[in-house]
Design an enzyme around this catalytic site. Sequence first.
Site, short mmCIF file in Angstrom:
data_model
loop_
_atom_site.label_atom_id
_atom_site.label_comp_id
_atom_site.label_asym_id
_atom_site.label_seq_id
_atom_site.Cartn_x
_atom_site.Cartn_y
_atom_site.Cartn_z
N LYS A 195 46.52 -20.79 59.52
CA LYS A 195 47.44 -21.88 59.87
C LYS A 195 47.62 -22.85 58.71
O LYS A 195 48.70 -23.43 58.53
CB LYS A 195 46.95 -22.62 61.11
CG LYS A 195 47.05 -21.82 62.40
CD LYS A 195 48.48 -21.48 62.77
CE LYS A 195 48.56 -20.90 64.19
NZ LYS A 195 49.95 -20.52 64.55
N TYR A 249 37.56 -21.79 66.01
CA TYR A 249 38.91 -21.39 65.60
C TYR A 249 38.87 -20.35 64.48
O TYR A 249 39.80 -19.58 64.30
CB TYR A 249 39.72 -22.62 65.19
CG TYR A 249 41.22 -22.40 65.23
CD1 TYR A 249 41.85 -21.93 66.39
CD2 TYR A 249 42.02 -22.66 64.12
CE1 TYR A 249 43.22 -21.73 66.43
CE2 TYR A 249 43.39 -22.47 64.15
CZ TYR A 249 43.98 -22.00 65.31
OH TYR A 249 45.34 -21.79 65.34
#
Length: 257
Positions: free
Chosen positions: A165, A158
């Site tokens: 995020k 990720y």
Amino acid sequence: MDTPFSLRGKKGLVVGIANDQSIAFGCARYFKKMGADIAVTYLNEKAKPYVEPLAGDLDALLLGPCDVRESGQLKGVFDRIAEEWGQLDFFLHSIAFAPKEDLHAPVIDCSREGFSLAMDVSCHSFVRMAKYAEPLMKNGGSMLTVTFYGGLKVVEHYNMMGPVKAALEGVTRYLAADLGPKGIRVNAISPGPLRTRAASGLDRFDELLEAAAKRAPQHQLVTIDDCGALAAFLVGDGAKAMTGATYFVDGGYNIMG
């Protein structure tokens, strides 16, 4: 008779529909199903042919371009809402972007420029949307964004989107504190991995999907309709006491060690 779960009479903006597999489309579909009037945006002229038919399916009352990287375009969306509707009850922010070379690199190797761009498009645009929406939410309202578990814990591959995020979730909490006295709620939904256009840009994404299905207690991936059902609840009056939180819709993926 309307229930606390009805969105009848409410007007909402959905930003982030790219195609019929988008989380934003699943949410918009539920907003419409529950009675809301919808405004929809598309990224640019290249994206318009994919979004315009979906806006038709949603009976969207407003449709227009919105690239948050283009000066004045986001504000133009809210100016049009102010002119044609005069109010806004909720919005969904479901956009994210990172240059591929930075997204596929370990965090330590991501460029300053790539990180800044990802933070601006994926996080600060939510702040700007909140700023423009606030005066239109005259009787309170709801602001919603989309995050991922990788902002809370490290998810392999990720990479830089994890810190981005995490920042988005922090912004959600602080906006909730800022806007709570005005009756405006701010929340995030955190779906499990989905085969969306944006997510497919992640390195070794098929492996992430397979691992998520194995790890989640329900042993299955969620759908955009699962996301939509949660989103429709959160922007409705049934969730009027819920703000500043991240809500998981991931088959229990987030509870596993």
